[in-house]
Design a protein around this motif. Structure first.
Motif, PDB file in Angstrom:
ATOM      1  N   THR A 123       0.825  -1.214   0.000  1.00 58.96           N
ATOM      2  CA  THR A 123       0.000   0.000   0.000  1.00 58.96           C
ATOM      3  C   THR A 123       0.855   1.258   0.000  1.00 58.96           C
ATOM      4  O   THR A 123       0.497   2.252  -0.639  1.00 58.96           O
ATOM      5  CB  THR A 123      -0.957   0.007   1.195  1.00 58.96           C
ATOM      6  N   GLU A 124       1.991   1.238   0.705  1.00 56.46           N
ATOM      7  CA  GLU A 124       2.893   2.398   0.658  1.00 56.46           C
ATOM      8  C   GLU A 124       3.371   2.633  -0.760  1.00 56.46           C
ATOM      9  O   GLU A 124       3.363   3.765  -1.256  1.00 56.46           O
ATOM     10  CB  GLU A 124       4.090   2.173   1.583  1.00 56.46           C
ATOM     11  N   THR A 125       3.803   1.557  -1.436  1.00 56.61           N
ATOM     12  CA  THR A 125       4.341   1.698  -2.785  1.00 56.61           C
ATOM     13  C   THR A 125       3.254   2.131  -3.762  1.00 56.61           C
ATOM     14  O   THR A 125       3.478   2.998  -4.619  1.00 56.61           O
ATOM     15  CB  THR A 125       4.971   0.381  -3.257  1.00 56.61           C
ATOM     16  N   ALA A 126       2.069   1.547  -3.655  1.00 56.69           N
ATOM     17  CA  ALA A 126       0.975   1.909  -4.554  1.00 56.69           C
ATOM     18  C   ALA A 126       0.613   3.381  -4.411  1.00 56.69           C
ATOM     19  O   ALA A 126       0.457   4.106  -5.411  1.00 56.69           O
ATOM     20  CB  ALA A 126      -0.246   1.033  -4.278  1.00 56.69           C
ATOM     21  N   THR A 131       0.838   8.886  -6.621  1.00 53.15           N
ATOM     22  CA  THR A 131       1.093  10.296  -6.321  1.00 53.15           C
ATOM     23  C   THR A 131       2.181  10.853  -7.218  1.00 53.15           C
ATOM     24  O   THR A 131       2.063  11.962  -7.761  1.00 53.15           O
ATOM     25  CB  THR A 131       1.488  10.461  -4.846  1.00 53.15           C
ATOM     26  N   GLU A 132       3.255  10.092  -7.412  1.00 57.38           N
ATOM     27  CA  GLU A 132       4.354  10.562  -8.250  1.00 57.38           C
ATOM     28  C   GLU A 132       3.938  10.681  -9.713  1.00 57.38           C
ATOM     29  O   GLU A 132       4.370  11.596 -10.411  1.00 57.38           O
ATOM     30  CB  GLU A 132       5.552   9.625  -8.111  1.00 57.38           C
ATOM     31  N   LEU A 133       3.099   9.768 -10.180  1.00 55.10           N
ATOM     32  CA  LEU A 133       2.631   9.857 -11.567  1.00 55.10           C
ATOM     33  C   LEU A 133       1.684  11.031 -11.744  1.00 55.10           C
ATOM     34  O   LEU A 133       1.730  11.732 -12.763  1.00 55.10           O
ATOM     35  CB  LEU A 133       1.944   8.548 -11.967  1.00 55.10           C
ATOM     36  N   GLY A 148       1.661  -8.276  -5.059  1.00 55.04           N
ATOM     37  CA  GLY A 148       1.134  -7.469  -3.962  1.00 55.04           C
ATOM     38  C   GLY A 148       1.016  -5.995  -4.309  1.00 55.04           C
ATOM     39  O   GLY A 148      -0.040  -5.379  -4.122  1.00 55.04           O
ATOM     40  N   VAL A 149       2.105  -5.403  -4.819  1.00 57.30           N
ATOM     41  CA  VAL A 149       2.061  -3.989  -5.179  1.00 57.30           C
ATOM     42  C   VAL A 149       1.061  -3.756  -6.308  1.00 57.30           C
ATOM     43  O   VAL A 149       0.255  -2.825  -6.271  1.00 57.30           O
ATOM     44  CB  VAL A 149       3.456  -3.480  -5.589  1.00 57.30           C
ATOM     45  N   VAL A 154      -3.866  -1.498  -8.618  1.00 56.71           N
ATOM     46  CA  VAL A 154      -5.109  -1.647  -9.379  1.00 56.71           C
ATOM     47  C   VAL A 154      -6.296  -1.167  -8.560  1.00 56.71           C
ATOM     48  O   VAL A 154      -7.138  -0.390  -9.039  1.00 56.71           O
ATOM     49  CB  VAL A 154      -5.310  -3.114  -9.819  1.00 56.71           C
ATOM     50  N   GLN A 155      -6.385  -1.599  -7.310  1.00 54.30           N
ATOM     51  CA  GLN A 155      -7.534  -1.213  -6.480  1.00 54.30           C
ATOM     52  C   GLN A 155      -7.560   0.288  -6.213  1.00 54.30           C
ATOM     53  O   GLN A 155      -8.611   0.936  -6.289  1.00 54.30           O
ATOM     54  CB  GLN A 155      -7.510  -1.999  -5.168  1.00 54.30           C
TER      55      GLN A 155
END
Length: 298
Positions: A123-126, A131-133, A148-149, A154-155
């Protein structure tokens, strides 16, 4: 208490179970009795010594970044959480019976804490990637979407109103469709397959698997910087970006909060391992073909 450690870089066989002292949380940290800890490809790369080293390793080292469990102690200055609360998050050396978390959130009611043990990194990476994109509308292509990421991306993206195309092997297409993505096969011919489902192109893309697809992704987006990878450090050579936890401008808690607030958010646990089977868990994680997460239970 028992914890996983290694005293030299190498294959999964370097991992061993050791008896260690219970760690003491420092300022802004908490200690949890671990219910479950997620296994990430990052863990396997650190163990193998393939990640850049800022300074010589101080062996023995622990392994594991995310976990969920019951809070057993609070470090100085910690507020908003109490001993006995059940939380998930990220920290250090989480493959252990008790571990330090440096960022956390409360496990939602009805969620198995063992499952939530794999939520932290994903969830941190997603949240960081989205946000960065900075994509507010349009179509997002996620290469390697069933891990996992990818499952978290996707969600999150679907909930934000984006159209998501996710690549994975054919047996995982039903899983991705269930998360709200348009599933596609990876491999040769990807550009043509994307054109069939997104004839106007895609607005951004994530490389989560490091499968060497950066040139193809760059050719699909408006500008090379609309591609972000977490697994291919050659991406800048193609004009794309690399995102890592070390360079993030977001807070881990932001991604945690997005997962908690999203009704029905879940990460499938493909397999649960006992702590003593950590080497087998690393072998499977290193293969990169996991659906959802692998979780270790002490």
């Amino acid at each position: 208490m028992r914890a996983v450690q290694f005293t030299s870089f190498g294959g999964p066989e370097v991992l061993r179970i050791a008896d260690v002292d219970v760690p003491v949380p420092g300022p802004g940290e908490i200690l949890v009795r671990v219910a479950g800890a997620g296994v990430n490809q990052l863990d396997t790369k650190i163990r193998a010594g393939s990640m850049p080293q800022g300074r010589p390793a101080a062996f023995p080292l622990g392994t594991g970044v995310d976990a969920a469990g019951t809070v057993t102690a609070l470090g100085p200055g910690v507020a908003g959480v109490a001993v006995g609360d059940v939380v998930f998050g990220t920290g250090r050396a989480t493959m252990a019976e008790q571990a330090i978390l440096t960022a956390w959130a409360t496990v939602p009611r009805g969620v198995d804490p063992v499952e939530a043990g794999g939520w932290g990194v994903a969830t941190e990476t997603a949240g960081r990637l989205l946000t960065e994109l900075g994509l507010r509308e349009g179509t997002l292509l996620v290469s390697g979407a069933s891990g996992g990421v990818g499952s978290a991306v996707v969600q999150f993206a679907v909930a934000r109103g984006l159209t998501v195309i996710g690549t994975a092997s054919a047996p995982r297409h039903g899983y991705l469709a269930g998360l709200g993505a348009i599933p596609l096969a990876y491999g040769a011919g990807l550009v043509d397959r994307v054109a069939e489902v997104a004839p106007h192109g895609v607005d951004g893309a994530f490389d989560l698997s490091g499968a060497g697809v950066i040139p193809e992704l760059v050719g699909l987006v408006p500008h090379p910087t609309d591609v972000i990878s977490i697994a291919d450090f050659s991406a800048p050579g193609h004009g794309a970006r690399v995102s890592t936890g070390a360079t993030r401008t977001t807070r881990p808690e932001d991604g945690f909060a997005e997962a908690v607030a999203l009704p029905g958010f879940a990460l499938r646990v493909e397999r649960r391992y006992a702590l003593v089977d950590i080497a087998d868990a690393h072998r499977q994680a290193a293969g990169g073909h996991t659906v959802g997460k692998l979780v270790v239970t002490p």
